[in-house]
Scaffold this motif. Structure first.
Motif, mmCIF file in Angstrom:
data_model
loop_
_atom_site.group_PDB
_atom_site.id
_atom_site.type_symbol
_atom_site.label_atom_id
_atom_site.label_comp_id
_atom_site.label_asym_id
_atom_site.label_seq_id
_atom_site.Cartn_x
_atom_site.Cartn_y
_atom_site.Cartn_z
ATOM 1 N N THR A 127 0.849 -1.185 0.000
ATOM 2 C CA THR A 127 0.000 0.000 0.000
ATOM 3 C C THR A 127 0.884 1.234 0.000
ATOM 4 O OG1 THR A 127 -1.757 -1.146 1.183
ATOM 5 C CG2 THR A 127 -1.780 1.226 1.316
ATOM 6 N N CYS A 128 0.389 2.298 -0.625
ATOM 7 C CA CYS A 128 1.120 3.552 -0.644
ATOM 8 C C CYS A 128 0.142 4.706 -0.449
ATOM 9 C CB CYS A 128 1.862 3.725 -1.966
ATOM 10 S SG CYS A 128 2.851 5.224 -2.048
ATOM 11 N N LEU A 129 0.411 5.541 0.535
ATOM 12 C CA LEU A 129 -0.370 6.751 0.773
ATOM 13 C C LEU A 129 0.394 7.931 0.186
ATOM 14 C CD1 LEU A 129 -1.386 6.182 4.507
ATOM 15 C CD2 LEU A 129 -2.751 5.725 2.461
ATOM 16 N N ARG A 130 -0.335 8.903 -0.358
ATOM 17 C CA ARG A 130 0.283 10.097 -0.930
ATOM 18 C C ARG A 130 -0.336 11.329 -0.280
ATOM 19 N NH1 ARG A 130 3.145 10.844 -5.280
ATOM 20 N NH2 ARG A 130 2.588 8.842 -6.172
ATOM 21 N N TRP A 131 0.540 12.244 0.080
ATOM 22 C CA TRP A 131 0.117 13.528 0.627
ATOM 23 C C TRP A 131 0.962 14.580 -0.062
ATOM 24 C CZ3 TRP A 131 1.957 15.847 5.816
ATOM 25 C CH2 TRP A 131 1.303 17.051 6.042
ATOM 26 N N GLY A 132 0.389 15.230 -1.056
ATOM 27 C CA GLY A 132 1.129 16.196 -1.859
ATOM 28 C C GLY A 132 2.332 15.525 -2.496
ATOM 29 N N PRO A 133 3.539 16.076 -2.297
ATOM 30 C CA PRO A 133 4.728 15.473 -2.906
ATOM 31 C C PRO A 133 5.276 14.278 -2.114
ATOM 32 C CG PRO A 133 5.348 17.474 -1.743
ATOM 33 C CD PRO A 133 3.838 17.359 -1.661
ATOM 34 N N TRP A 134 4.737 14.016 -0.915
ATOM 35 C CA TRP A 134 5.241 12.945 -0.079
ATOM 36 C C TRP A 134 4.465 11.650 -0.296
ATOM 37 C CZ3 TRP A 134 4.395 17.827 2.221
ATOM 38 C CH2 TRP A 134 5.561 18.542 2.475
ATOM 39 N N VAL A 135 5.184 10.559 -0.219
ATOM 40 C CA VAL A 135 4.554 9.242 -0.307
ATOM 41 C C VAL A 135 4.994 8.410 0.888
ATOM 42 C CG1 VAL A 135 4.321 9.217 -2.814
ATOM 43 C CG2 VAL A 135 6.402 8.322 -1.789
ATOM 44 N N ALA A 136 4.119 7.507 1.284
ATOM 45 C CA ALA A 136 4.405 6.615 2.402
ATOM 46 C C ALA A 136 4.049 5.191 1.997
ATOM 47 C CB ALA A 136 3.611 7.041 3.631
ATOM 48 N N PRO A 137 4.980 4.492 1.344
ATOM 49 C CA PRO A 137 4.710 3.097 0.979
ATOM 50 C C PRO A 137 4.918 2.181 2.185
ATOM 51 C CG PRO A 137 6.866 3.753 0.176
ATOM 52 C CD PRO A 137 6.264 4.954 0.841
ATOM 53 N N PHE A 138 4.107 1.131 2.268
ATOM 54 C CA PHE A 138 4.297 0.151 3.338
ATOM 55 C C PHE A 138 3.687 -1.185 2.927
ATOM 56 C CE2 PHE A 138 0.399 2.442 4.273
ATOM 57 C CZ PHE A 138 -0.498 1.476 4.663
ATOM 58 N N PHE A 139 4.111 -2.224 3.619
ATOM 59 C CA PHE A 139 3.612 -3.571 3.390
ATOM 60 C C PHE A 139 2.678 -3.957 4.528
ATOM 61 C CE2 PHE A 139 7.785 -3.486 1.311
ATOM 62 C CZ PHE A 139 7.406 -3.838 0.023
ATOM 63 N N VAL A 140 1.785 -4.876 4.253
ATOM 64 C CA VAL A 140 0.846 -5.360 5.261
ATOM 65 C C VAL A 140 1.066 -6.855 5.449
ATOM 66 C CG1 VAL A 140 -1.576 -5.646 5.899
ATOM 67 C CG2 VAL A 140 -0.863 -3.631 4.588
ATOM 68 N N ALA A 141 1.347 -7.236 6.676
ATOM 69 C CA ALA A 141 1.427 -8.652 7.053
ATOM 70 C C ALA A 141 0.255 -8.911 7.993
ATOM 71 C CB ALA A 141 2.756 -8.948 7.738
ATOM 72 N N TRP A 142 -0.485 -9.959 7.733
ATOM 73 C CA TRP A 142 -1.694 -10.234 8.500
ATOM 74 C C TRP A 142 -1.432 -11.346 9.499
ATOM 75 C CZ3 TRP A 142 -5.815 -7.150 8.163
ATOM 76 C CH2 TRP A 142 -6.993 -7.566 8.799
#
Length: 194
Positions: free
Chosen positions: A174-189
């Motif tokens: 998953t990747c969240l975007r806020w203007g020029p910034w991005v926050a990619p991350f993985f999800v382990a369940w």
């Protein structure tokens, strides 16, 4: 009304063609978006797909019905007491092949064996899908923050090390975007502690 024609007024062919639903451009776009989400997150329930599409339950059900009629999706009725959705939708094999041909570079769970792996772990699959759909609809805590879900997908669980660019034992990217910034991350369940 063409569905209530009396005998002798027009041919059966005319009556059938008038009853065939015409897909509006917005319906085509909605169906295309539904296919994309079903490719990214197999075994979505109607409520999760509704959240991801940002439309009403009626429109979501209509899109699923259209796709089912075209042979693009199918559904299962889970028997697990942990699952709320009466139906979980997945692309058909033919649709998965078509999507894979159109998006060969994306890491999507489109192989039949990936679908079977998710079927064997249906509670995890449905829980992950619910989490990602809710993440897509979360309102930022402050009005001046315009964070959006830029990308999310269930990763192929059975990919070999040579083709995998993500860490082992993770289910999604998953990747969240806020203007020029991005926050990619993985999800382990972790189902035991979920």
């Amino acid at each position: 009304d063409s569905t209530h024609q009396s005998a002798g007024t027009g041919s059966r062919q005319e009556s059938r063609s008038k009853m065939t639903p015409v897909i509006r451009a917005t319906d085509r776009e909605l169906s295309r978006n539904a296919v994309e989400w079903l490719a990214r997150l197999p075994f979505l329930g109607t409520s999760e797909l509704m959240m991801l599409l940002g439309v009403t339950e009626n429109r979501t059900e209509h899109a699923l019905s259209e796709l089912e009629g075209l042979g693009w999706c199918e559904w299962i009725a889970p028997s697990s007491p942990e699952l709320e959705a009466p139906r979980l939708y997945v692309l058909t094999s033919a649709a998965m092949e078509r999507v894979a041909d159109l998006q060969p570079s994306k890491a999507l769970p489109l192989a039949r064996r990936e679908i079977l792996a998710r079927l064997a772990r249906l509670e995890i699959t449905a829980g992950l899908n619910r989490f990602l759909a809710e993440l897509a609809t979360v309102t930022p805590p402050a009005e001046d923050i315009d964070a959006v879900l830029a990308d999310t997908r269930s990763l192929p669980w059975l990919a070999d090390r040579a083709t995998r660019w993500w860490p082992p034992e993770v289910e999604a990217y998953t990747c969240l975007r806020w203007g020029p910034w991005v926050a990619p991350f993985f999800v382990a369940w972790d189902r035991a502690n979920a």
